[in-house]
Design a protein around this motif. Structure first.
Motif, mmCIF file in Angstrom:
data_model
loop_
_atom_site.group_PDB
_atom_site.id
_atom_site.type_symbol
_atom_site.label_atom_id
_atom_site.label_comp_id
_atom_site.label_asym_id
_atom_site.label_seq_id
_atom_site.Cartn_x
_atom_site.Cartn_y
_atom_site.Cartn_z
ATOM 1 N N UNK A 128 60.000 50.760 26.006
ATOM 2 C CA UNK A 128 60.854 51.427 26.994
ATOM 3 C C UNK A 128 61.352 50.387 27.991
ATOM 4 N N UNK A 129 62.667 50.145 27.993
ATOM 5 C CA UNK A 129 63.282 49.154 28.873
ATOM 6 C C UNK A 129 63.734 49.817 30.175
ATOM 7 N N UNK A 130 63.419 49.185 31.298
ATOM 8 C CA UNK A 130 63.798 49.693 32.612
ATOM 9 C C UNK A 130 64.713 48.704 33.327
ATOM 10 N N UNK A 131 65.563 49.238 34.212
ATOM 11 C CA UNK A 131 66.363 48.428 35.139
ATOM 12 C C UNK A 131 66.837 49.356 36.248
ATOM 13 N N UNK A 132 67.183 48.800 37.385
ATOM 14 C CA UNK A 132 67.652 49.612 38.499
ATOM 15 C C UNK A 132 69.040 50.171 38.182
ATOM 16 N N UNK A 133 69.425 51.298 38.812
ATOM 17 C CA UNK A 133 70.770 51.844 38.598
ATOM 18 C C UNK A 133 71.872 50.842 38.901
ATOM 19 N N UNK A 134 71.683 50.005 39.907
ATOM 20 C CA UNK A 134 72.700 49.014 40.258
ATOM 21 C C UNK A 134 72.928 48.034 39.108
ATOM 22 N N UNK A 135 71.837 47.590 38.505
ATOM 23 C CA UNK A 135 71.950 46.659 37.386
ATOM 24 C C UNK A 135 72.539 47.356 36.163
ATOM 25 N N UNK A 136 72.165 48.610 35.949
ATOM 26 C CA UNK A 136 72.726 49.363 34.826
ATOM 27 C C UNK A 136 74.240 49.487 34.958
ATOM 28 N N UNK A 137 74.716 49.764 36.175
ATOM 29 C CA UNK A 137 76.158 49.865 36.411
ATOM 30 C C UNK A 137 76.837 48.543 36.065
ATOM 31 N N UNK A 138 76.265 47.440 36.510
ATOM 32 C CA UNK A 138 76.841 46.124 36.220
ATOM 33 C C UNK A 138 76.925 45.884 34.716
ATOM 34 N N UNK A 139 75.863 46.238 34.007
ATOM 35 C CA UNK A 139 75.831 46.001 32.567
ATOM 36 C C UNK A 139 76.813 46.904 31.827
ATOM 37 N N UNK A 140 76.932 48.156 32.261
ATOM 38 C CA UNK A 140 77.880 49.077 31.645
ATOM 39 C C UNK A 140 79.306 48.570 31.826
ATOM 40 N N UNK A 141 79.629 48.127 33.038
ATOM 41 C CA UNK A 141 80.975 47.613 33.297
ATOM 42 C C UNK A 141 81.237 46.326 32.516
ATOM 43 N N UNK A 142 80.212 45.524 32.369
ATOM 44 C CA UNK A 142 80.365 44.247 31.673
ATOM 45 C C UNK A 142 80.699 44.450 30.204
ATOM 46 N N UNK A 143 80.090 45.462 29.572
ATOM 47 C CA UNK A 143 80.354 45.637 28.145
ATOM 48 C C UNK A 143 81.676 46.362 27.880
ATOM 49 N N UNK A 144 82.272 46.941 28.925
ATOM 50 C CA UNK A 144 83.671 47.392 28.909
ATOM 51 C C UNK A 144 84.018 48.352 27.774
ATOM 52 N N UNK A 145 83.161 49.326 27.550
ATOM 53 C CA UNK A 145 83.509 50.419 26.642
ATOM 54 C C UNK A 145 84.304 51.437 27.452
ATOM 55 N N UNK A 146 85.514 51.751 26.999
ATOM 56 C CA UNK A 146 86.469 52.513 27.800
ATOM 57 C C UNK A 146 85.917 53.759 28.455
ATOM 58 N N UNK A 147 85.377 54.684 27.659
ATOM 59 C CA UNK A 147 84.948 55.969 28.222
ATOM 60 C C UNK A 147 83.716 55.842 29.107
ATOM 61 N N UNK A 148 83.010 54.704 29.044
ATOM 62 C CA UNK A 148 81.828 54.527 29.887
ATOM 63 C C UNK A 148 82.178 54.074 31.303
ATOM 64 N N UNK A 149 83.396 53.653 31.540
ATOM 65 C CA UNK A 149 83.738 53.072 32.825
ATOM 66 C C UNK A 149 83.745 54.101 33.952
ATOM 67 N N UNK A 150 83.752 55.386 33.588
ATOM 68 C CA UNK A 150 83.695 56.424 34.619
ATOM 69 C C UNK A 150 82.266 56.828 34.968
ATOM 70 N N UNK A 151 81.282 56.236 34.311
ATOM 71 C CA UNK A 151 79.885 56.556 34.610
ATOM 72 C C UNK A 151 79.558 56.067 36.015
ATOM 73 N N UNK A 152 78.976 56.920 36.822
ATOM 74 C CA UNK A 152 78.686 56.578 38.211
ATOM 75 C C UNK A 152 77.252 56.084 38.377
ATOM 76 N N UNK A 153 77.032 55.381 39.460
ATOM 77 C CA UNK A 153 75.675 54.929 39.782
ATOM 78 C C UNK A 153 74.763 56.124 40.033
#
Length: 213
Positions: A128-153
């Motif tokens: 089970x991998x953990x990370x803070x919401x702030x880091x998750x947001x950064x990683x989601x934006x970095x991988x740049x999958x279109x429909x994921x960009x609206x995911x909020x912190x």
């Protein structure tokens, strides 16, 4: 040793934490069969991120049937001849349902889940991998999958909390909880080797790995 001890490994965690990338890396290292979620096949998922209230139920049911189908196919084969690495645990499907569905939808979902009565292989190890919401947001934006960009912190914070509650009570298989704030096993080979060493040295059914630089 890892192959002999753990023939079926599941890597789990919230969106953006890196579970799929780690599963691919581990499968490549050990020449294992790779069993991945296929979110790109879910036609409701992009709509869910635009209007979660309207599309939560079809999104959830699509994933449920997809995961059950994948694991049933796996159970019917003699997969113990090779190592299997997966990036999803079926039981967490109910966790997502509890998070996204309203009361009546959840009742319907639970009826469908119970009717399916999925009999699936039990993993030898869950990571089970953990990370803070702030880091998750950064990683989601970095991988740049279109429909994921609206995911909020805020949503990722709710999701992270739901995962924490789920794995706090989880006892279905040996569990290694890994804090990935300062550990990057996908991009840093030395971190990957550290993680493998931690896995190989596990003695109990529940252990924590919190690496700090």
């Amino acid at each position: 040793m890892l192959f002999e001890k753990y023939r079926h490994i599941v890597i789990e965690g919230p969106i953006g934490v890196g579970k799929t990338s780690l599963a691919k890396l581990m499968a490549e290292r050990f020449n294992a069969e790779l069993l991945l979620e296929q979110p790109q096949e879910n036609p409701f998922l992009p709509k869910f991120y635009e209007d979660s209230a309207r599309y939560a139920l079809p999104t959830q049911l699509f994933f449920l049937f997809q995961r059950i189908g994948q694991l049933r196919d796996l159970a019917q084969r003699d997969f113990f001849e090779s190592m299997v690495v997966s990036d999803f645990l079926l039981e967490k499907d109910r966790m997502f349902a509890s998070l996204t569905l309203d009361e009546e939808e959840l009742k319907l979902y639970q009826q469908i889940y119970q009717h399916q009565s999925p009999q699936t292989p039990t993993p030898d190890l869950v990571i089970y991998l953990q990370a803070s919401p702030q880091i998750l947001v950064e990683r989601v934006h970095k991988r740049a999958i279109g429909y994921e960009q609206s995911i909020t912190e805020s949503y990722l914070a709710q999701l992270s909390e739901a995962y924490s509650r789920f794995f706090y009570h989880y006892d279905g298989a040996p569990l290694l909880i890994v804090n990935t704030e300062h550990l990057n096993p996908v991009d840093h080979p030395e971190d990957f080797d550290l993680l493998l060493s931690q896995i190989e040295s596990m003695k109990g059914r529940r252990e924590f790995f919190n690496w700090s630089e």
